[in-house]
Design a protein around this motif. Structure first.
Motif, PDB file in Angstrom:
ATOM      1  N   SER A  26       4.355   2.230   5.351  1.00 41.39           N
ATOM      2  CA  SER A  26       4.170   2.210   3.904  1.00 41.39           C
ATOM      3  C   SER A  26       5.496   1.971   3.197  1.00 41.39           C
ATOM      4  CB  SER A  26       3.560   3.525   3.411  1.00 41.39           C
ATOM      5  OG  SER A  26       4.522   4.559   3.431  1.00 41.39           O
ATOM      6  N   LYS A  64       2.187   1.044  -0.991  1.00 44.08           N
ATOM      7  CA  LYS A  64       1.358   0.152  -0.179  1.00 44.08           C
ATOM      8  C   LYS A  64       1.484   0.540   1.287  1.00 44.08           C
ATOM      9  CE  LYS A  64       0.121  -4.656   0.770  1.00 44.08           C
ATOM     10  NZ  LYS A  64       0.345  -6.069   0.434  1.00 44.08           N
ATOM     11  N   ASN A  66       0.514  -0.638   5.066  1.00 47.19           N
ATOM     12  CA  ASN A  66       0.118  -1.782   5.888  1.00 47.19           C
ATOM     13  C   ASN A  66      -0.284  -1.318   7.285  1.00 47.19           C
ATOM     14  OD1 ASN A  66       0.580  -4.109   4.120  1.00 47.19           O
ATOM     15  ND2 ASN A  66       2.730  -3.501   4.205  1.00 47.19           N
ATOM     16  N   SER A  85      -4.743  -3.247   4.502  1.00 45.39           N
ATOM     17  CA  SER A  85      -3.786  -2.435   3.762  1.00 45.39           C
ATOM     18  C   SER A  85      -4.497  -1.581   2.736  1.00 45.39           C
ATOM     19  CB  SER A  85      -2.744  -3.326   3.073  1.00 45.39           C
ATOM     20  OG  SER A  85      -3.360  -4.125   2.073  1.00 45.39           O
TER      21      SER A  85
END
Length: 415
Positions: free
Chosen positions: A142, A169, A171, A222
Protein backbone atom coordinates in the motif's frame (compact mmCIF):
# COMPACT_ATOMS: atom_id res chain seq x y z
CA UNK A 1 10.11 -13.62 10.02
CA UNK A 2 13.38 -11.77 10.61
CA UNK A 3 13.32 -7.99 10.61
CA UNK A 4 15.51 -4.97 11.04
CA UNK A 5 14.05 -1.48 11.34
CA UNK A 6 14.96 2.05 12.22
CA UNK A 7 13.00 5.23 12.86
CA UNK A 8 14.10 8.73 13.75
CA UNK A 9 12.89 12.29 14.02
CA UNK A 10 15.16 15.06 12.80
CA UNK A 11 14.57 18.64 13.97
CA UNK A 12 15.88 21.05 11.35
CA UNK A 13 14.93 24.53 12.56
CA UNK A 14 13.21 26.11 15.55
CA UNK A 15 12.15 29.67 16.41
CA UNK A 16 13.79 31.28 13.38
CA UNK A 17 12.24 33.63 10.79
CA UNK A 18 9.97 31.60 8.48
CA UNK A 19 10.10 28.50 10.67
CA UNK A 20 8.73 28.44 14.18
CA UNK A 21 9.54 24.73 13.80
CA UNK A 22 10.63 22.41 10.98
CA UNK A 23 11.30 18.70 11.26
CA UNK A 24 11.50 15.39 9.41
CA UNK A 25 10.18 11.96 10.44
CA UNK A 26 11.73 8.96 8.64
CA UNK A 27 11.46 5.19 9.07
CA UNK A 28 12.52 1.97 7.31
CA UNK A 29 11.90 -1.77 7.86
CA UNK A 30 13.30 -4.82 6.05
CA UNK A 31 11.50 -8.16 6.55
CA UNK A 32 12.59 -11.68 5.51
CA UNK A 33 9.82 -14.33 5.74
CA UNK A 34 10.45 -18.08 5.82
CA UNK A 35 7.98 -18.54 2.93
CA UNK A 36 10.33 -16.61 0.65
CA UNK A 37 8.90 -13.09 0.95
CA UNK A 38 11.33 -10.19 1.29
CA UNK A 39 9.76 -6.80 1.79
CA UNK A 40 10.78 -3.20 2.29
CA UNK A 41 8.60 -0.63 4.02
CA UNK A 42 9.40 3.00 4.65
CA UNK A 43 7.94 6.40 5.45
CA UNK A 44 8.92 10.02 5.24
CA UNK A 45 7.10 12.97 6.74
CA UNK A 46 7.68 16.66 7.24
CA UNK A 47 6.11 19.16 9.65
CA UNK A 48 6.54 22.88 9.14
CA UNK A 49 5.13 25.67 11.28
CA UNK A 50 5.97 28.99 9.60
CA UNK A 51 4.38 30.75 12.59
CA UNK A 52 3.14 29.55 15.95
CA UNK A 53 -0.51 29.66 14.83
CA UNK A 54 -0.26 27.35 11.80
CA UNK A 55 1.38 24.01 11.17
CA UNK A 56 1.58 22.10 7.87
CA UNK A 57 2.27 18.36 7.66
CA UNK A 58 2.77 15.90 4.83
CA UNK A 59 3.55 12.17 4.85
CA UNK A 60 4.24 9.37 2.41
CA UNK A 61 4.31 5.76 3.62
CA UNK A 62 4.81 2.37 1.95
CA UNK A 63 3.38 -0.57 3.89
CA UNK A 64 3.14 -4.30 3.19
CA UNK A 65 1.17 -7.23 4.57
CA UNK A 66 2.39 -10.76 3.98
CA UNK A 67 -0.31 -13.45 3.56
CA UNK A 68 -0.99 -15.38 6.76
CA UNK A 69 -1.10 -19.15 7.24
CA UNK A 70 -4.84 -19.39 6.63
CA UNK A 71 -4.66 -17.37 3.42
CA UNK A 72 -1.83 -19.56 2.17
CA UNK A 73 -2.87 -23.08 3.16
CA UNK A 74 -6.61 -23.34 3.97
CA UNK A 75 -7.95 -26.47 2.19
CA UNK A 76 -10.78 -26.26 -0.33
CA UNK A 77 -14.28 -25.93 1.11
CA UNK A 78 -17.66 -25.04 -0.37
CA UNK A 79 -19.33 -22.31 1.70
CA UNK A 80 -21.73 -19.41 1.17
CA UNK A 81 -20.34 -16.87 -1.28
CA UNK A 82 -22.44 -14.28 -3.06
CA UNK A 83 -26.12 -13.51 -3.19
CA UNK A 84 -27.02 -13.60 -6.88
CA UNK A 85 -27.06 -15.87 -9.89
CA UNK A 86 -28.04 -13.95 -13.04
CA UNK A 87 -29.04 -17.18 -14.79
CA UNK A 88 -31.92 -18.05 -12.47
CA UNK A 89 -35.62 -17.45 -13.01
CA UNK A 90 -38.05 -17.88 -15.88
CA UNK A 91 -37.35 -17.08 -19.51
CA UNK A 92 -39.05 -14.19 -21.29
CA UNK A 93 -38.20 -15.77 -24.64
CA UNK A 94 -36.05 -18.54 -26.06
CA UNK A 95 -32.91 -16.39 -25.73
CA UNK A 96 -33.55 -13.97 -22.85
CA UNK A 97 -34.49 -14.48 -19.20
CA UNK A 98 -37.06 -12.31 -17.47
CA UNK A 99 -34.22 -10.50 -15.66
CA UNK A 100 -32.57 -9.58 -18.98
CA UNK A 101 -29.71 -12.11 -19.01
CA UNK A 102 -29.22 -13.71 -22.42
CA UNK A 103 -28.69 -17.36 -23.24
CA UNK A 104 -25.23 -16.56 -24.63
CA UNK A 105 -24.21 -15.05 -21.30
CA UNK A 106 -25.57 -18.03 -19.35
CA UNK A 107 -23.98 -20.51 -21.76
CA UNK A 108 -20.62 -18.93 -20.95
CA UNK A 109 -21.39 -19.77 -17.29
CA UNK A 110 -22.10 -23.42 -18.05
CA UNK A 111 -25.88 -23.32 -18.53
CA UNK A 112 -27.25 -25.72 -21.14
CA UNK A 113 -30.14 -24.99 -23.49
CA UNK A 114 -32.33 -27.44 -21.54
CA UNK A 115 -31.54 -25.70 -18.24
CA UNK A 116 -32.03 -22.15 -19.52
CA UNK A 117 -35.14 -20.63 -17.93
CA UNK A 118 -35.58 -23.54 -15.51
CA UNK A 119 -32.98 -22.80 -12.80
CA UNK A 120 -34.69 -21.80 -9.58
CA UNK A 121 -33.26 -18.91 -7.54
CA UNK A 122 -32.34 -19.34 -3.90
CA UNK A 123 -35.11 -17.82 -1.77
CA UNK A 124 -32.56 -16.70 0.85
CA UNK A 125 -30.21 -15.20 -1.78
CA UNK A 126 -27.37 -17.52 -0.75
CA UNK A 127 -25.10 -19.16 -3.31
CA UNK A 128 -22.06 -21.40 -3.05
CA UNK A 129 -18.40 -20.58 -3.47
CA UNK A 130 -15.38 -22.83 -3.27
CA UNK A 131 -12.84 -21.14 -1.00
CA UNK A 132 -9.24 -22.20 -0.55
CA UNK A 133 -5.79 -20.97 0.35
CA UNK A 134 -3.15 -20.24 -2.25
CA UNK A 135 0.57 -20.94 -1.62
CA UNK A 136 1.46 -18.72 -4.60
CA UNK A 137 0.23 -15.53 -2.90
CA UNK A 138 2.52 -12.53 -2.66
CA UNK A 139 2.47 -9.72 -0.07
CA UNK A 140 0.06 -6.89 -0.68
CA UNK A 141 1.50 -3.37 -0.79
CA UNK A 142 0.00 0.00 0.00
CA UNK A 143 0.95 3.62 -0.58
CA UNK A 144 -0.44 6.35 1.67
CA UNK A 145 -0.27 10.06 0.97
CA UNK A 146 -1.53 12.68 3.37
CA UNK A 147 -1.36 16.44 3.66
CA UNK A 148 -2.82 18.58 6.39
CA UNK A 149 -2.88 21.85 8.27
CA UNK A 150 -3.35 22.54 11.97
CA UNK A 151 -4.54 25.99 13.04
CA UNK A 152 -4.40 27.35 16.57
CA UNK A 153 -4.89 31.10 16.16
CA UNK A 154 -3.92 33.15 19.17
CA UNK A 155 -6.67 35.68 18.45
CA UNK A 156 -9.32 32.93 19.02
CA UNK A 157 -8.62 31.65 22.49
CA UNK A 158 -9.10 27.91 23.18
CA UNK A 159 -9.75 27.08 19.51
CA UNK A 160 -7.93 24.49 17.40
CA UNK A 161 -8.77 22.90 14.07
CA UNK A 162 -7.10 20.49 11.67
CA UNK A 163 -7.90 19.46 8.10
CA UNK A 164 -6.14 16.46 6.54
CA UNK A 165 -6.43 15.11 3.00
CA UNK A 166 -5.56 11.42 2.55
CA UNK A 167 -5.22 8.93 -0.27
CA UNK A 168 -4.52 5.23 0.31
CA UNK A 169 -4.10 2.56 -2.34
CA UNK A 170 -3.53 -1.17 -1.73
CA UNK A 171 -2.13 -3.18 -4.65
CA UNK A 172 -2.05 -6.98 -5.06
CA UNK A 173 -4.77 -7.25 -2.43
CA UNK A 174 -4.99 -10.67 -0.77
CA UNK A 175 -8.38 -12.37 -0.50
CA UNK A 176 -11.24 -13.91 -2.48
CA UNK A 177 -12.67 -11.80 -5.29
CA UNK A 178 -16.29 -12.63 -4.35
CA UNK A 179 -18.89 -14.71 -6.12
CA UNK A 180 -21.08 -11.78 -7.17
CA UNK A 181 -18.09 -9.94 -8.65
CA UNK A 182 -16.95 -13.04 -10.55
CA UNK A 183 -20.40 -13.57 -12.05
CA UNK A 184 -20.69 -9.87 -12.88
CA UNK A 185 -17.37 -9.91 -14.72
CA UNK A 186 -18.43 -13.02 -16.61
CA UNK A 187 -21.55 -11.18 -17.77
CA UNK A 188 -19.36 -8.45 -19.21
CA UNK A 189 -17.21 -10.92 -21.16
CA UNK A 190 -14.32 -12.00 -18.90
CA UNK A 191 -13.33 -15.52 -19.97
CA UNK A 192 -11.33 -16.05 -16.76
CA UNK A 193 -14.37 -15.16 -14.64
CA UNK A 194 -16.64 -17.48 -16.65
CA UNK A 195 -14.18 -20.35 -16.20
CA UNK A 196 -14.62 -20.06 -12.41
CA UNK A 197 -18.36 -20.90 -12.57
CA UNK A 198 -18.98 -24.60 -11.81
CA UNK A 199 -22.64 -25.69 -11.98
CA UNK A 200 -24.16 -28.91 -10.68
CA UNK A 201 -26.26 -31.30 -12.78
CA UNK A 202 -29.33 -29.08 -12.54
CA UNK A 203 -27.42 -25.93 -13.48
CA UNK A 204 -27.72 -24.58 -9.95
CA UNK A 205 -25.10 -22.81 -7.82
CA UNK A 206 -26.83 -23.64 -4.52
CA UNK A 207 -28.84 -26.88 -4.62
CA UNK A 208 -25.82 -29.11 -3.94
CA UNK A 209 -22.13 -28.76 -3.02
CA UNK A 210 -21.33 -29.58 -6.66
CA UNK A 211 -22.52 -26.15 -7.79
CA UNK A 212 -20.25 -23.26 -6.85
CA UNK A 213 -18.10 -20.37 -8.01
CA UNK A 214 -14.39 -21.08 -7.66
CA UNK A 215 -13.18 -18.26 -5.42
CA UNK A 216 -9.74 -18.94 -3.88
CA UNK A 217 -7.52 -16.37 -2.22
CA UNK A 218 -5.66 -14.45 -4.92
CA UNK A 219 -3.69 -11.26 -5.36
CA UNK A 220 -6.48 -9.29 -6.98
CA UNK A 221 -6.43 -5.77 -8.40
CA UNK A 222 -6.46 -2.99 -5.85
CA UNK A 223 -8.36 -1.15 -3.15
CA UNK A 224 -8.15 2.61 -2.81
CA UNK A 225 -9.77 5.41 -0.89
CA UNK A 226 -9.38 9.13 -0.50
CA UNK A 227 -11.07 11.80 1.50
CA UNK A 228 -10.73 14.63 3.99
CA UNK A 229 -10.67 14.41 7.80
CA UNK A 230 -11.79 17.46 9.79
CA UNK A 231 -11.35 18.05 13.51
CA UNK A 232 -12.32 21.14 15.55
CA UNK A 233 -12.26 21.98 19.27
CA UNK A 234 -13.49 25.16 20.95
CA UNK A 235 -13.78 25.74 24.68
CA UNK A 236 -15.84 28.62 26.12
CA UNK A 237 -15.34 29.51 29.79
CA UNK A 238 -18.53 30.39 31.68
CA UNK A 239 -17.95 32.76 34.57
CA UNK A 240 -19.67 30.86 37.39
CA UNK A 241 -20.82 27.73 35.55
CA UNK A 242 -17.61 25.98 34.44
CA UNK A 243 -17.05 25.75 30.69
CA UNK A 244 -18.46 24.39 27.44
CA UNK A 245 -16.32 22.34 25.03
CA UNK A 246 -17.51 21.90 21.44
CA UNK A 247 -15.69 19.25 19.38
CA UNK A 248 -16.29 17.94 15.87
CA UNK A 249 -14.68 14.99 14.09
CA UNK A 250 -15.88 14.27 10.57
CA UNK A 251 -14.83 12.58 7.35
CA UNK A 252 -15.72 13.54 3.79
CA UNK A 253 -15.30 10.34 1.76
CA UNK A 254 -14.46 11.13 -1.85
CA UNK A 255 -13.73 7.67 -3.27
CA UNK A 256 -13.82 4.04 -2.14
CA UNK A 257 -12.64 2.13 -5.20
CA UNK A 258 -12.23 -1.62 -5.73
CA UNK A 259 -10.55 -3.12 -8.79
CA UNK A 260 -11.42 -6.85 -8.56
CA UNK A 261 -9.21 -7.96 -11.46
CA UNK A 262 -5.72 -6.64 -12.17
CA UNK A 263 -5.93 -4.32 -15.15
CA UNK A 264 -9.71 -4.55 -15.21
CA UNK A 265 -12.47 -2.05 -14.44
CA UNK A 266 -13.21 -0.81 -10.93
CA UNK A 267 -16.28 0.20 -8.97
CA UNK A 268 -16.80 2.94 -6.38
CA UNK A 269 -18.63 2.04 -3.15
CA UNK A 270 -18.75 5.56 -1.72
CA UNK A 271 -22.30 6.17 -0.41
CA UNK A 272 -23.37 2.68 -1.57
CA UNK A 273 -24.25 -0.54 0.25
CA UNK A 274 -25.02 -4.08 -0.79
CA UNK A 275 -23.79 -7.63 -1.27
CA UNK A 276 -20.56 -6.44 -2.93
CA UNK A 277 -19.93 -3.10 -1.22
CA UNK A 278 -20.97 -4.30 2.23
CA UNK A 279 -22.09 -1.78 4.85
CA UNK A 280 -22.67 1.86 3.83
CA UNK A 281 -19.69 4.20 3.68
CA UNK A 282 -21.44 7.61 3.59
CA UNK A 283 -19.95 10.56 1.75
CA UNK A 284 -20.09 12.48 5.03
CA UNK A 285 -20.18 11.31 8.64
CA UNK A 286 -19.34 13.06 11.87
CA UNK A 287 -19.49 13.03 15.65
CA UNK A 288 -20.20 16.34 17.39
CA UNK A 289 -19.77 16.55 21.17
CA UNK A 290 -20.89 19.32 23.50
CA UNK A 291 -19.41 18.87 26.98
CA UNK A 292 -20.37 20.93 29.99
CA UNK A 293 -17.63 20.85 32.61
CA UNK A 294 -19.67 21.94 35.61
CA UNK A 295 -18.30 24.00 38.51
CA UNK A 296 -18.92 20.98 40.74
CA UNK A 297 -15.75 18.99 41.07
CA UNK A 298 -15.52 16.09 38.63
CA UNK A 299 -18.98 16.36 37.05
CA UNK A 300 -19.02 16.52 33.23
CA UNK A 301 -22.12 16.18 31.05
CA UNK A 302 -21.80 15.41 27.32
CA UNK A 303 -24.37 15.46 24.55
CA UNK A 304 -23.18 13.65 21.44
CA UNK A 305 -24.63 13.95 17.92
CA UNK A 306 -23.70 11.11 15.56
CA UNK A 307 -24.47 11.68 11.88
CA UNK A 308 -24.33 9.14 9.04
CA UNK A 309 -24.99 10.41 5.53
CA UNK A 310 -27.48 8.82 3.15
CA UNK A 311 -26.61 5.77 1.04
CA UNK A 312 -28.08 3.94 -1.95
CA UNK A 313 -28.19 0.31 -2.93
CA UNK A 314 -25.30 -0.69 -5.18
CA UNK A 315 -27.94 -2.24 -7.44
CA UNK A 316 -29.03 1.29 -8.42
CA UNK A 317 -25.51 2.04 -9.73
CA UNK A 318 -24.85 2.28 -13.46
CA UNK A 319 -21.62 0.27 -13.04
CA UNK A 320 -22.29 -3.19 -14.55
CA UNK A 321 -20.06 -4.88 -11.96
CA UNK A 322 -22.44 -4.08 -9.11
CA UNK A 323 -25.72 -2.95 -10.72
CA UNK A 324 -28.89 -5.03 -10.77
CA UNK A 325 -32.57 -5.05 -9.92
CA UNK A 326 -33.13 -3.21 -6.63
CA UNK A 327 -36.22 -3.61 -4.47
CA UNK A 328 -37.57 -0.02 -4.50
CA UNK A 329 -38.68 -0.04 -0.84
CA UNK A 330 -35.16 -0.74 0.46
CA UNK A 331 -32.98 0.76 -2.28
CA UNK A 332 -32.18 3.92 -0.29
CA UNK A 333 -31.13 4.59 3.30
CA UNK A 334 -31.75 8.16 4.48
CA UNK A 335 -29.28 10.10 6.58
CA UNK A 336 -29.26 8.92 10.19
CA UNK A 337 -28.96 11.12 13.28
CA UNK A 338 -28.35 9.73 16.77
CA UNK A 339 -28.32 11.67 20.05
CA UNK A 340 -26.49 10.32 23.12
CA UNK A 341 -26.19 11.68 26.66
CA UNK A 342 -23.41 10.88 29.13
CA UNK A 343 -22.62 12.14 32.63
CA UNK A 344 -19.32 11.46 34.42
CA UNK A 345 -18.88 12.01 38.15
CA UNK A 346 -15.91 11.57 40.48
CA UNK A 347 -17.26 9.70 43.50
CA UNK A 348 -14.19 9.47 45.69
CA UNK A 349 -10.54 10.18 44.86
CA UNK A 350 -9.79 7.66 42.07
CA UNK A 351 -13.28 6.22 41.75
CA UNK A 352 -15.58 7.59 39.04
CA UNK A 353 -19.06 6.77 37.79
CA UNK A 354 -20.30 7.21 34.22
CA UNK A 355 -24.01 7.05 33.36
CA UNK A 356 -25.44 7.40 29.90
CA UNK A 357 -28.01 6.62 27.28
CA UNK A 358 -27.28 6.08 23.59
CA UNK A 359 -29.85 6.65 20.86
CA UNK A 360 -32.12 8.78 23.05
CA UNK A 361 -34.89 8.92 20.45
CA UNK A 362 -34.94 5.08 20.10
CA UNK A 363 -34.40 5.27 16.32
CA UNK A 364 -34.79 1.96 14.48
CA UNK A 365 -32.04 0.73 12.13
CA UNK A 366 -32.74 0.61 8.37
CA UNK A 367 -34.26 -2.53 6.89
CA UNK A 368 -31.98 -4.27 4.35
CA UNK A 369 -33.61 -6.79 2.02
CA UNK A 370 -32.17 -10.20 1.28
CA UNK A 371 -33.40 -10.39 -2.31
CA UNK A 372 -35.69 -12.87 -3.98
CA UNK A 373 -38.58 -12.33 -6.36
CA UNK A 374 -36.23 -11.45 -9.21
CA UNK A 375 -34.50 -8.70 -7.22
CA UNK A 376 -30.87 -8.70 -6.14
CA UNK A 377 -29.78 -8.87 -2.53
CA UNK A 378 -28.40 -5.99 -0.48
CA UNK A 379 -27.72 -8.15 2.57
CA UNK A 380 -24.34 -9.95 2.47
CA UNK A 381 -24.32 -12.82 4.96
CA UNK A 382 -20.51 -12.94 5.07
CA UNK A 383 -18.01 -10.13 5.48
CA UNK A 384 -17.64 -8.49 2.10
CA UNK A 385 -16.76 -5.34 0.22
CA UNK A 386 -14.25 -2.66 1.15
CA UNK A 387 -15.97 -2.26 4.54
CA UNK A 388 -15.48 -5.93 5.43
CA UNK A 389 -18.93 -5.84 7.05
CA UNK A 390 -21.70 -8.41 6.93
CA UNK A 391 -25.45 -7.99 7.25
CA UNK A 392 -27.16 -9.53 10.29
CA UNK A 393 -30.86 -9.45 11.12
CA UNK A 394 -31.59 -7.62 7.85
CA UNK A 395 -29.49 -4.60 8.82
CA UNK A 396 -25.84 -3.57 9.32
CA UNK A 397 -25.21 -3.81 13.10
CA UNK A 398 -21.67 -2.49 12.76
CA UNK A 399 -22.97 0.77 11.31
CA UNK A 400 -26.40 1.41 12.82
CA UNK A 401 -27.74 1.00 16.36
CA UNK A 402 -29.69 -2.27 16.46
CA UNK A 403 -30.60 -2.26 20.17
CA UNK A 404 -32.56 0.98 20.11
CA UNK A 405 -32.36 3.16 23.21
CA UNK A 406 -29.49 1.80 25.31
CA UNK A 407 -28.76 2.67 28.95
CA UNK A 408 -25.37 1.98 30.51
CA UNK A 409 -23.29 2.58 33.63
CA UNK A 410 -19.52 2.33 34.12
CA UNK A 411 -17.76 2.31 37.47
CA UNK A 412 -14.01 2.91 37.25
CA UNK A 413 -11.47 2.52 40.04
CA UNK A 414 -7.81 3.37 39.54
CA UNK A 415 -5.05 1.86 41.67
Amino acid sequence: VKEVFTEFGLPIASHVPGADSLGLDVGYRYSDYSEGFRTNTYKAGVEWAPIHDARFRATYARAVRAPNIGELFTPKAVLLDGSTDPCTGPAASATVLANGTTFAQCAAMGVTAAQFGHIAPNAAAQYNGQFSGNPALQPEKSDTYSFGIVLQPRWIENFTTSVDWFEIKVNDTVGPVGGDVILGNCLTGSAAACAAVHRDGSGSLWRSPNGFVIDPNVNFGSLSTKGIDIKMNYRIPIAVAGSLLFSLEGTRLIDLQTQPLTGGPSYNCSALFGAVCGAPSPSWRHVFNTTWSTPWDGLDVTVRWRYLGKADSELTSNNPQISGNALPQTAHIPAYNYLDLTARLNLYKKISLQLGVNNITDKNPPLIDSGGGGFGSNCPTISSGPTGSSCNGNTFPGTYDTLGRFFFAHLTAQF
